[in-house]
Scaffold this motif. Structure first.
Motif, PDB file in Angstrom:
ATOM      1  N   LEU A 156      43.914  18.570 -73.172  1.00  0.00           N
ATOM      2  CA  LEU A 156      43.346  17.252 -73.422  1.00  0.00           C
ATOM      3  C   LEU A 156      43.090  16.497 -72.122  1.00  0.00           C
ATOM      4  CD1 LEU A 156      45.317  16.076 -76.589  1.00  0.00           C
ATOM      5  CD2 LEU A 156      42.859  16.508 -76.436  1.00  0.00           C
ATOM      6  N   THR A 157      44.045  16.554 -71.208  1.00  0.00           N
ATOM      7  CA  THR A 157      43.848  15.881 -69.920  1.00  0.00           C
ATOM      8  C   THR A 157      42.712  16.527 -69.148  1.00  0.00           C
ATOM      9  OG1 THR A 157      46.142  15.137 -69.775  1.00  0.00           O
ATOM     10  CG2 THR A 157      44.925  15.314 -67.709  1.00  0.00           C
ATOM     11  N   GLN A 158      42.626  17.845 -69.175  1.00  0.00           N
ATOM     12  CA  GLN A 158      41.523  18.519 -68.488  1.00  0.00           C
ATOM     13  C   GLN A 158      40.179  18.167 -69.126  1.00  0.00           C
ATOM     14  OE1 GLN A 158      42.217  22.734 -67.562  1.00  0.00           O
ATOM     15  NE2 GLN A 158      44.413  22.383 -67.820  1.00  0.00           N
ATOM     16  N   THR A 159      40.168  17.983 -70.451  1.00  0.00           N
ATOM     17  CA  THR A 159      38.957  17.551 -71.138  1.00  0.00           C
ATOM     18  C   THR A 159      38.537  16.163 -70.655  1.00  0.00           C
ATOM     19  OG1 THR A 159      39.504  18.855 -73.094  1.00  0.00           O
ATOM     20  CG2 THR A 159      37.984  17.029 -73.410  1.00  0.00           C
ATOM     21  N   ALA A 160      39.521  15.274 -70.494  1.00  0.00           N
ATOM     22  CA  ALA A 160      39.233  13.931 -69.988  1.00  0.00           C
ATOM     23  C   ALA A 160      38.700  13.983 -68.568  1.00  0.00           C
ATOM     24  CB  ALA A 160      40.492  13.074 -70.055  1.00  0.00           C
TER      25      ALA A 160
END
Length: 263
Positions: free
Chosen positions: A137-141
């Motif tokens: 999720l953080t990498q997606t952000a």
């Protein structure tokens, strides 16, 4: 549109409080802003809406990043009622944890970037409240962002956590997963100026990261938690610590917006 991910390696550092403080400053300064709650705990959603959201949320956006899905998921917040600018949110969802893989594929990482490219609403600033990890999720952000802001407390693990988060920022840019991404810097939160330990850790962070340690340092003040608990903008909070906190977040927002000039 300028997108900033607010991230951390571990929970409990006040990442969501920093996001909401910046959102309050943006509303106060007339900056049209969208908050995206990517944290499965949904604290930013509770802070901005006063209750969990009913209807489309960020999990649906990530599973189907089409224009109509994105537009249906965007909600106006009560904070912006009567204000000259917009403060909207794509609410968080516990279902988003299903896509929080420790090793996401490139297609999944691009989903939020695709979704933002397809929205019809217009914003000056997008703030993404990330989960307290560096997983999918953080990498997606980060893949959808222009800047990464890392939040840390002045504690024993702060150096390691900040270093890992900043390195991920650079790795994703070099790997062409986040072509626009640059590190905005490190926000030191919950600082207690009378604590010898905090003084030492702040000095350590500044020696290691230099100008990446952003000013102002956000001191630990009860007003931030009280405003958040009451689901009201910090700039409308009437407590004794309100003026100092609003001054700090106004200054931090100026740093965020000024960084647009250094793309």
């Amino acid at each position: 549109m300028f997108t900033v991910s607010v991230c951390s390696l571990k929970g409990g550092v006040g990442k969501t409080s920093v996001t909401l403080g910046l959102a309050s400053a943006a509303l106060h300064q007339g900056v049209n802003t969208l908050v995206i709650d990517l944290d499965p705990q949904g604290d930013a959603t509770l802070g901005l809406l006063g209750e969990p959201a009913n209807g489309p949320d960020v999990a649906e956006v990530l599973s189907s990043p089409r224009t109509e899905t994105v537009d249906r998921a965007i909600m106006q917040t009560p904070w912006s009622q009567g204000a000259a600018s917009h403060l909207d949110i794509i609410p968080g969802s516990h279902r988003s944890v299903l896509v929080d893989s420790p090793a996401p594929n490139r297609k999944d990482v691009r989903r939020l970037r695709e979704a933002l490219d397809k929205r019809t609403h217009q914003y000056d600033l997008v703030l993404v409240d990330c989960p307290p990890s560096l997983n999918g999720l953080t990498q997606t952000a980060l893949a959808a962002s222009d800047r990464a802001m890392v939040v840390a407390e002045p504690g024993f693990f702060a150096v390691t956590a900040a270093d890992r988060a900043l390195k991920l920022t650079m790795e994703m840019r070099e790997d062409d997963m986040a072509p626009r991404l640059q590190p905005l810097g490190l926000v030191v939160n919950r600082y207690r100026p009378r604590s010898v330990e905090h003084q030492y850790r702040l000095t350590e962070l500044r020696e290691l990261f230099g100008d990446l340690v952003l000013d102002p340092v956000i001191e630990e003040r009860v007003g931030l938690q009280q405003a958040q608990g009451g689901a009201v903008p910090l700039h409308r909070y009437q407590g004794a610590s309100g003026p100092r906190l609003t001054e700090d977040f106004d200054a931090l927002l100026r740093t965020v917006l000024d960084s647009r000039q250094h793309s």
